[in-house]
Every structure is written in structure tokens, then in C-alpha cells.
Design an enzyme around this catalytic site. Structure first.
Site, short mmCIF file in Angstrom:
data_model
loop_
_atom_site.label_atom_id
_atom_site.label_comp_id
_atom_site.label_asym_id
_atom_site.label_seq_id
_atom_site.Cartn_x
_atom_site.Cartn_y
_atom_site.Cartn_z
CE1 TYR A 33 31.90 -24.50 42.88
CE2 TYR A 33 31.44 -24.10 45.20
CZ TYR A 33 31.35 -23.72 43.88
OH TYR A 33 30.69 -22.56 43.56
CE LYS A 148 28.19 -25.49 44.60
NZ LYS A 148 28.14 -24.06 44.31
CD GLU A 181 23.51 -19.17 38.48
OE1 GLU A 181 23.04 -19.82 39.42
OE2 GLU A 181 24.24 -19.66 37.59
CG LEU A 206 24.42 -24.56 40.77
CD1 LEU A 206 25.34 -25.54 40.06
CD2 LEU A 206 25.06 -24.09 42.06
N1 PMP Z 1 24.21 -20.16 41.76
C1 PMP Z 1 25.55 -20.23 41.84
C2 PMP Z 1 26.37 -19.79 40.67
C3 PMP Z 1 26.17 -20.69 43.03
O1 PMP Z 1 27.52 -20.77 43.09
C4 PMP Z 1 25.37 -21.05 44.13
C5 PMP Z 1 26.01 -21.49 45.41
N2 PMP Z 1 26.34 -22.84 45.39
C6 PMP Z 1 23.98 -20.97 44.00
C7 PMP Z 1 23.43 -20.52 42.80
C8 PMP Z 1 23.06 -21.37 45.12
O2 PMP Z 1 23.01 -22.75 45.25
P1 PMP Z 1 22.78 -23.46 46.65
O3 PMP Z 1 21.44 -23.03 47.13
O4 PMP Z 1 22.81 -24.91 46.32
O5 PMP Z 1 23.88 -23.03 47.55
#
Ligand code: PMP
Length: 283
Positions: A33, A148, A181, A206
């Protein structure tokens, strides 16, 4: 205006939108996603999000549900039909519908679902002005967090624990005591000497699009940045702490595991960075 979802080629009322019970996303979490922020009709970081979506599909050997150009058009149509000028668009691709069996089905046809929702810039600003609290929890996820995937149970449990403890987010901690994270955000600290620290990308986190965009802005503006893992102790002793994500942008953190960060108010550097990021989105 009633909400409309896109489901495999059709625009349907959100309330009636459904996929089959044998969709592999439902059976096996066999799906990926993206969440893309929309600011004044602009899809922020669109290219990065779609690059990451295609990378996630490739890593899982999942067929693309459609080519990228038509998908970009569908996203705009979903936003239009929902009257979303400021908000989020959600895209989900799964390996499609097949009798339940672990191996990939032969000739699988990927499912594509999209939804959009409005968000309130005022509420987001109020939250950022106050700052949020976080807790730390063990990171119990699999070894491919760079994908993701919709398989988010550990993230759900981490976030639930945060909510139950009155916190906004949970920072996950690996077996060596380093922060990986947040449950849906990337983690940053600012050390006492003003250096920004965030974990390098790899299989263990991620690669956040907001994180990457902020890193570019920091480089342009000559901030001192170190890409390295940081410990829970460093988090507790940081001058400032903040998180980044598509839905939160840059969000100051004022409390870690019940203890204040600095004086318990959003730090000045975090506030500056939120401003810099908002300028970037508005231009
Ligand atoms: N880490 C994880 C586990 C996430 O689900 C997200 C949200 N997509 C992020 C980091 C932040 O990524 P982004 O800045 O692309 O939203």
C-alpha cells in the site's frame, strides 16, 4: 458529498465498496500500500510514493494492477470525485482473488483499491503546536520492513499500546537497543550539539518519503545530519525529538516514556523544520 472508492476499475459508494473474501490481501496480507498526502490539490512526493509502490510489488513478485500513467489518472479522479483538496489518498494492491493456498496463484490478477479522505489542517497544526508523546516498545516485526506490506499487526499492537498509555506513537526498538522507527512514522533525534540523527535506510525500516524529502531540504540548508542508528538512551537524552510521515509531516515529540524532552515543549529546531517542510509542500 458522499465518499467514493475505486475498486478494480469501478468507482463505487464507499459504503458498498468490497473485495472478495478470497482476496489474498484478506487471506494472507499478501498486499502492499501507499498513503500520499494531498495539499492544495497537489500530491506531495507522488513520484517517490509510486516508485516505492512499484518497488514493493517487485520485491514480492506481484503483477502491477495497471501501468503507472493510468494509475496517476485514477488517483486524480478519486480525489475529484471525493472533493479532496487537502487530505490523503490511500492505494492498496493485493495479489488478487484465488482459492486459499499459500503459493502464488497461476495467472494472478492483482487487485487495486483506492480511497481518499479529507484532513483538517487546523487540527494538525494544533497537534504540532502542542507536540506529542511517545512510548518505546520492542520491535517484533519481520526482516523486510523496507516493503510497504499491509501485514501491519506488530505496528497495530505497538500503536495500540501507545494509545492505551495515553501516547500518540510508539518508537520500536531492535534487539541491540537501537530505535528502528515508529509504528507508522520515521524517528529522528537532535543531539545536544544540534546534530540531526536518523537511521539509515535498509531492510530494517521503511524508506519514508517524508524522511527522504526532509533530508534533501536539510542538505540544501546545511544542517548537520548523521545517518546512523541511535539508542533508547540517546533518545531519552536528546535535545529534541520528532517524527516524520506523510500524514504528520514533521511532528515534534515532547515526551518519551513519560519523561519530558527538554522543557516539555516543541523544540525550536523541530518547529523550524516543520515550517521548512510546509513551505516545500506549498511550493
Ligand atoms: N515507517 C513506517 C512503518 C510507516 O508505515 C510509515 C508511513 N508510511 C513511515 C515510516 C513514514 O513514511 P512516509 O513518510 O513515506 O509516510
Amino acid at each position: 458529498m458522499s465518499r467514493i472508492a475505486y475498486v478494480n476499475g469501478q468507482y463505487v459508494p464507499h459504503l458498498d465498496a468490497a473485495v472478495h473474501i478470497e482476496d489474498r490481501g484478506y487471506q494472507f496480507a499478501d498486499g502492499v500500500y501507499e498513503v500520499i498526502p494531498v495539499v492544495n490539490n497537489k500530491l506531495i512526493g507522488e513520484e517517490g510514493h509510486l516508485d516505492r509502490l512499484w518497488r514493493s510489488m517487485e520485491e514480492l513478485k506481484m503483477a502491477e494492477p495497471m501501468k503507472r500513467k493510468p494509475l496517476e489518472m485514477v488517483m486524480r479522479e478519486v480525489l475529484r470525485q471525493n472533493g479532496v483538496e487537502n487530505g490523503l489518498i490511500y492505494l492498496q494492491v493485493t495479489r488478487g482473488v484465488a482459492p486459499r493456498d499459500h503459493p502464488f496463484p497461476r495467472d494472478a490478477v492483482s487487485s487495486l483499491v483506492m480511497t481518499a479522505k479529507k484532513t483538517s489542517p487546523e487540527k494538525a497544526e494544533a497537534k504540532a503546536a502542542k507536540g506529542v508523546s511517545i512510548i518505546t516498545v520492542p520491535d517484533i516485526r519481520w526482516a523486510r520492513r523496507d516493503i510497504k506490506s499491509v501485514s501491519l499487526l506488530p505496528n497495530v499492537l505497538a500503536k495500540q499500546e501507545a494509545v492505551e498509555k495515553g501516547a500518540y506513537e510508539a518508537f520500536q526498538v531492535d534487539e541491540e537497543g537501537f530505535i528502528t522507527e515508529g509504528s507508522s512514522t520515521n524517528a529522528w533525534i537532535i543531539t545536544q550539539d544540534g546534530t540531526l540523527v536518523t537511521r539509515p535506510t535498509g531492510n530494517d525500516i521503511l524508506a519514508g518519503i517524508t524522511r527522504a524529502d526532509l533530508l534533501k531540504l536539510l542538505e540544501q540548508k546545511n544542517y548537520k545530519v548523521e545517518l546512523r542508528p541511535f539508542t533508547v538512551e540517546e533518545l531519552q537524552n536528546a535535545r529534541e525529538v520528532f517524527l516524520t510521515s506523510s500524514s504528520s509531516y514533521v511532528l515534534p515529540i515532547v515526551e518519551v516514556d513519560g519523561k519530558p524532552v527538554g522543557n516539555g515543549h516543541p523544540g525550536s529546531i523541530s518547529n523550524d523544520l516543520r515550517g521548512i517542510f510546509k513551505d516545500f509542500m506549498n511550493n
